[in-house]
Design a protein around this motif. Structure first.
Motif, PDB file in Angstrom:
ATOM      1  N   PHE A 222     -17.239 -12.743  -2.570  1.00  0.00           N
ATOM      2  CA  PHE A 222     -16.748 -11.569  -3.306  1.00  0.00           C
ATOM      3  C   PHE A 222     -15.238 -11.639  -3.502  1.00  0.00           C
ATOM      4  N   ALA A 223     -14.546 -12.065  -2.444  1.00  0.00           N
ATOM      5  CA  ALA A 223     -13.082 -12.112  -2.505  1.00  0.00           C
ATOM      6  C   ALA A 223     -12.606 -13.094  -3.574  1.00  0.00           C
TER       7      ALA A 223
ATOM      8  N   PRO B 216      -1.443  -7.086  -7.439  1.00  0.00           N
ATOM      9  CA  PRO B 216      -2.555  -7.952  -7.014  1.00  0.00           C
ATOM     10  C   PRO B 216      -2.124  -9.367  -6.643  1.00  0.00           C
TER      11      PRO B 216
ATOM     12  N   GLU C 255       0.859  -1.180   0.000  1.00  0.00           N
ATOM     13  CA  GLU C 255       0.000   0.000   0.000  1.00  0.00           C
ATOM     14  C   GLU C 255       0.895   1.230   0.000  1.00  0.00           C
TER      15      GLU C 255
ATOM     16  N   ARG D 224      -1.046  -9.401  -3.168  1.00  0.00           N
ATOM     17  CA  ARG D 224      -2.144  -9.278  -2.211  1.00  0.00           C
ATOM     18  C   ARG D 224      -2.962 -10.554  -2.123  1.00  0.00           C
TER      19      ARG D 224
ATOM     20  N   VAL E  19     -13.815 -11.688  -7.421  1.00  0.00           N
ATOM     21  CA  VAL E  19     -13.061 -10.607  -8.046  1.00  0.00           C
ATOM     22  C   VAL E  19     -11.636 -11.020  -8.424  1.00  0.00           C
TER      23      VAL E  19
ATOM     24  N   ASN F  13      -6.122  -4.808 -11.629  1.00  0.00           N
ATOM     25  CA  ASN F  13      -6.566  -3.454 -11.928  1.00  0.00           C
ATOM     26  C   ASN F  13      -7.708  -3.450 -12.939  1.00  0.00           C
TER      27      ASN F  13
ATOM     28  N   MET G 150     -11.648  -4.989  -3.092  1.00  0.00           N
ATOM     29  CA  MET G 150     -11.113  -5.661  -4.275  1.00  0.00           C
ATOM     30  C   MET G 150      -9.594  -5.527  -4.313  1.00  0.00           C
ATOM     31  N   ARG G 151      -9.127  -4.324  -4.022  1.00  0.00           N
ATOM     32  CA  ARG G 151      -7.683  -4.111  -4.005  1.00  0.00           C
ATOM     33  C   ARG G 151      -7.019  -5.011  -2.974  1.00  0.00           C
TER      34      ARG G 151
ATOM     35  N   ARG H 290      -7.958   4.865  -7.432  1.00  0.00           N
ATOM     36  CA  ARG H 290      -6.607   4.413  -7.140  1.00  0.00           C
ATOM     37  C   ARG H 290      -6.600   2.896  -7.188  1.00  0.00           C
TER      38      ARG H 290
END
Lengths: 296, 290
Positions: A103-104, A76, A52, A79, A107, B209, B202-203, B289
């Motif tokens: 959701f996790a 990503p 971050e 993460r 996405v 992205n 989501m991030r 962002r």
């Protein structure tokens, strides 16, 4: 799993560094408490691990990757192997518990049949199988945090970062959440937990990293919340004994006496099933990393 | 992301942002309808061009005393001119025959003219029939040339009229495009704000992205397509009600056909889809962002 080498971090507006020359190594499968007063740099450290933020100086390595050198489009992937839990749960209020966890996976493009099988399984693990169709505002704080842990864990990350996960919870519920994080740890996940909860740290007797004004002032295996020696209280926690140093029962417990019975609930696969997951010698743990393809 | 969850994200975003999306669609519709109108006017100009191509030409009248060398020289120059695709020679007799044919309705006029009274001519076909002015200027006053006549010049007022309307339509489309872009920009900003929890999560869980941006781009692109469909509908309605219903009876020229309508509609749809998606991506750089 995590290596910080002489890491410093200045924020543009800060007058002093948020982190100053911090070097630390956390092995795979470790459980580490990160303590220190507010503003001591705990959250900054966690943010560095997630990319971050980027370190102003020094090197941050997570799962063998130099975090600063990961190109933006690869962040990503980082993460996906570093799960995250926060004090304020961060659930989506307009989605059910199951949908929040799904959701996790949605996405990151997991196929539907995978989502359909892992989500109920993970909700069972955190003890919320019954509440899959509830909405977050129908749940207690502890239950919401369990949903958040389920969401962080559902992708089977290799590292779980918890930023004051018990900050909004009463002591008994905090213990339940602690149990849950311990079960995640027992399954082989590296856990870094930033906390102000002295009772938990003292009771768990794990490795403690203490930050003060951005400086790492203590790195103590089996340490307490404060530098001063504290009588070990591990037996106050039902799932801790396997990894805590063997001690005699404490004379006084800093946690409520009612905690143990409720704390047991989350890690039991179901009522009447013997054995606590995560304890060596117990039946195969449902928390064990699933052979479900790479997460990295 | 799979289509199902993506559609679900789009749907919640749409419900949250319905009024904004509706105004974006209206603006895009007007913008694209003007664009389509401009395209149809251009199609009308081409229709007239095609109709007149064989009828009105640039004519180089030759002097009676032109020498063979002068004529060869002139024809060589005309043949090598890239603006001219064909050169046809008409003798005095042929010019006279054509004259008699054109004025067969007026015997009085024909009666006073003999074959010797009219000049022999070179009739030119131009690559771009509307660029006749340059050709007229280049060949006027050359040896053996009596004069260069541009029969098309007679139609200049009509062309100017159509051109003015085409430019006006495109200008309106451009203004509406600016308004649409501003609205899409605002829509994305509001949408990004409304979705900030979702995008933050989501991030956090490692969505790419592209995945994080996809619902926003989809939101804008759907608005663009709906606007494009509405605009295409307006074009079809204009063809049925105005062109076929009114103008056919009044116009001496043929009017554009359905193929022009379909081409314009397709162009309008494509522009609606691509421009709105592109604008959304641009706005996302600023407001999201990742």
């Amino acid at each position: 799993m995590i290596v910080l080498d002489a890491v410093s971090k200045w924020y543009p507006s800060g007058i002093r560094p948020a982190l100053s020359d911090v070097s630390v190594e956390i092995a795979a499968g470790e459980f580490v408490f990160l303590v220190g007063p507010s503003g001591s740099g705990k959250s900054t450290l966690l943010r560095l691990l997630l990319r971050e933020e980027r370190a102003s100086a020094g090197q941050v390595v997570v799962a063998g990757r130099d975090v600063a050198r990961i190109p933006d489009r690869r962040v990503p992937r980082l993460r996906r192997i570093v799960g995250c839990v926060f004090q304020d749960y961060r659930l989506l209020p307009n989605r059910t518990v199951a949908a929040n966890v799904a959701f996790a996976l949605d996405v990151i493009g997991r196929p539907r049949h995978v989502v359909r099988s892992i989500v109920p399984e993970t909700l069972e693990l955190v003890g919320l199988g019954e509440k899959a169709q509830s909405y977050p505002d129908e749940l207690s704080g502890g239950e919401q945090q369990r949903v958040a842990i389920a969401r962080a864990f559902v992708g089977r990350p290799r590292v779980l970062l918890a930023d004051e996960p018990t900050g909004n919870l009463d002591p008994a519920t905090s213990l339940e959440i602690m149990d849950l994080l311990d079960a995640v740890h027992q399954a082989g996940t590296t856990v870094v937990m930033a906390t102000h909860n002295a009772a938990l740290v003292d009771a768990m007797r794990r490795r403690v990293l203490e930050l003060s004004d951005g400086v790492l002032v203590r790195d103590e295996a089996g340490g307490g919340y404060d530098t001063a020696p504290v009588p070990p209280l591990a037996t106050a926690l039902p799932t801790a004994p396997a990894t805590s140093p063997p001690t005699s029962p404490p004379s006084s417990a800093p946690v409520p006496a009612s905690a143990p019975s409720s704390a047991r609930i989350p890690v039991q696969p179901g009522p009447g099933v013997p054995g606590t997951p995560g304890v060596p010698g117990a039946p195969p743990s449902p928390w064990a990393p699933a052979p479900r393809g790479p997460v990295g | 992301m799979r289509p199902g969850p993506l559609a679900a994200l789009w749907w919640t975003g749409l419900r949250r942002n319905l009024a904004m999306t509706a105004s974006v669609i209206v603006t895009i519709t007007i913008c694209l309808a003007m664009l389509g109108a401009g395209l149809l006017l251009r199609a009308q100009v081409h229709t007239i061009d095609r109709y007149l191509l064989g009828q009105l030409e640039v004519v180089v009248d030759l002097t009676d005393d032109i020498t063979a060398a002068q004529r060869t020289d002139l024809e060589d120059r005309l043949h090598s001119d890239p603006a001219i695709t064909a050169v046809r020679y008409e003798s005095k007799q042929q010019v006279f025959d054509r004259f008699r044919r054109d004025f067969r309705g007026s015997p009085d006029v024909v009666a006073g003219v003999g074959p010797e009274d009219l000049p022999a001519a070179l009739r030119l076909t131009l690559a771009d029939p509307r660029a006749s002015g340059d050709v007229v200027v280049s060949y006027t006053g050359l040896d053996g040339v009596e004069g260069v006549r541009d029969q098309r010049a007679l139609l200049q007022p009509l062309y100017r009229f159509l051109d003015a309307f085409t430019i006006g339509a495109f200008a309106l489309a451009a203004v509406q495009a600016l308004a649409s872009f501003a609205l899409i920009y605002t829509m994305i900003r509001i949408s990004a704000h409304g979705r900030r929890r979702e995008t933050a999560i989501m991030r956090l869980v490692g969505a790419s992205n592209g995945t994080i941006r996809a619902p926003f781009v989809l939101e804008s692109a759907v608005a663009g397509v709906v606007g494009g469909l509405c605009a295409a509908g307006l074009l079809v309605a204009a063809k049925i009600l105005l062109v076929d219903g009114q103008f056919t009876r009044q116009s001496t020229f043929p009017l554009f056909g359905w193929s022009a309508v379909w081409e314009s509609a397709a162009a309008v749809l494509a522009v609606g889809l691509l421009a709105s998606a592109a604008m959304a991506s641009l706005a996302l750089r600023r407001h999201l962002r990742v």
